[in-house]
Motif scaffolding. Sequence first.
Motif, PDB file in Angstrom:
ATOM      1  N   MET A 124       0.995  -1.051   0.062  1.00  0.00           N
ATOM      2  CA  MET A 124      -0.008   0.051   0.023  1.00  0.00           C
ATOM      3  C   MET A 124       0.980   1.213   0.053  1.00  0.00           C
ATOM      4  SD  MET A 124      -2.816  -1.616  -0.195  1.00  0.00           S
ATOM      5  CE  MET A 124      -4.207  -0.294   0.114  1.00  0.00           C
ATOM      6  N   GLU A 125       0.260   2.405  -0.581  1.00  0.00           N
ATOM      7  CA  GLU A 125       1.028   3.835  -0.487  1.00  0.00           C
ATOM      8  C   GLU A 125      -0.014   4.581  -0.220  1.00  0.00           C
ATOM      9  OE1 GLU A 125       2.572   4.515  -4.139  1.00  0.00           O
ATOM     10  OE2 GLU A 125       0.714   4.197  -5.346  1.00  0.00           O
ATOM     11  N   THR A 126       0.596   5.700   0.347  1.00  0.00           N
ATOM     12  CA  THR A 126      -0.479   6.877   0.772  1.00  0.00           C
ATOM     13  C   THR A 126      -0.086   7.999  -0.562  1.00  0.00           C
ATOM     14  OG1 THR A 126      -0.784   6.475   2.975  1.00  0.00           O
ATOM     15  CG2 THR A 126      -1.272   8.842   2.121  1.00  0.00           C
ATOM     16  N   VAL A 127      -1.007   8.452  -1.180  1.00  0.00           N
ATOM     17  CA  VAL A 127      -0.764   9.537  -2.443  1.00  0.00           C
ATOM     18  C   VAL A 127      -1.642  10.593  -2.206  1.00  0.00           C
ATOM     19  CG1 VAL A 127       0.217   7.567  -3.657  1.00  0.00           C
ATOM     20  CG2 VAL A 127      -2.032   8.201  -3.960  1.00  0.00           C
ATOM     21  N   ALA A 128      -1.693  11.733  -2.934  1.00  0.00           N
ATOM     22  CA  ALA A 128      -2.482  12.672  -3.007  1.00  0.00           C
ATOM     23  C   ALA A 128      -3.684  12.425  -3.706  1.00  0.00           C
ATOM     24  CB  ALA A 128      -1.910  13.934  -3.857  1.00  0.00           C
ATOM     25  N   ASN A 129      -4.884  12.614  -3.273  1.00  0.00           N
ATOM     26  CA  ASN A 129      -6.262  12.289  -3.738  1.00  0.00           C
ATOM     27  C   ASN A 129      -6.142  12.861  -5.234  1.00  0.00           C
ATOM     28  OD1 ASN A 129      -8.821  11.515  -4.428  1.00  0.00           O
ATOM     29  ND2 ASN A 129      -9.619  12.173  -2.472  1.00  0.00           N
ATOM     30  N   PRO A 130      -6.365  11.963  -6.098  1.00  0.00           N
ATOM     31  CA  PRO A 130      -6.428  12.608  -7.606  1.00  0.00           C
ATOM     32  C   PRO A 130      -8.035  12.962  -7.640  1.00  0.00           C
ATOM     33  CG  PRO A 130      -6.464  10.238  -7.663  1.00  0.00           C
ATOM     34  CD  PRO A 130      -6.285  10.603  -6.331  1.00  0.00           C
ATOM     35  N   ALA A 131      -8.975  12.866  -7.154  1.00  0.00           N
ATOM     36  CA  ALA A 131     -10.259  13.081  -7.317  1.00  0.00           C
ATOM     37  C   ALA A 131     -10.914  14.232  -6.648  1.00  0.00           C
ATOM     38  CB  ALA A 131     -11.096  11.741  -7.028  1.00  0.00           C
TER      39      ALA A 131
END
Length: 192
Positions: free
Chosen positions: A176-183
């Motif tokens: 798993m990874e935490t990323v900026a929400n593209p939505a």
Amino acid sequence: MLTLNNKPLSYDRAFTHDGIQYPANWLRLSSLEERNALGITEVANDPTYDQRFYWGVDNPKDLTDLKTQWKATQSDICDSLLTPSDWRVTRAAELGQAVASAWLTYRGAVRSACNTRQTEINAVADVPALIELLFGQPTITRQQTDAEGNGVVEPDTITDEEGTETANPVAGEPVMETVANPAIATAWPTPI
């Protein structure tokens, strides 16, 4: 929600039953058996919904109307961000002076963000996507993907610092990874 004789009971509120008054903390301190002995039952709360986007549970408002409303809201936000610096533009125009470039850059960024947000609102396909766009979390946790877009999983074995391979206790689980929400919508610029 707790009920007694089909009437709701609230935690931290005194109540009376069969001529006996129970103190406000009684529901918190009582056991399940004590509540059952009085006839207090727990029932599911009524489903909730966001009234800004739904008429009722599973009854969304018209998407076109919502888009119109939220695009207008973006314009209102844009106006509220520009209004505090309007006097600078007016003074410069009246006196034939230039407005500081930092203010012109900021004001241009506000207008650009407004236009971008309105375009993003136009692009949503349904009400849940509109809610996510406007109120979604800034980051999301998702499974990592490789260059081909396939989900990455933990390997079967791991190698320690000495080069010894051992079985991986979490083999096959997703990485798993935490990323900026593209939505979510484009952020408004930081005020000067």
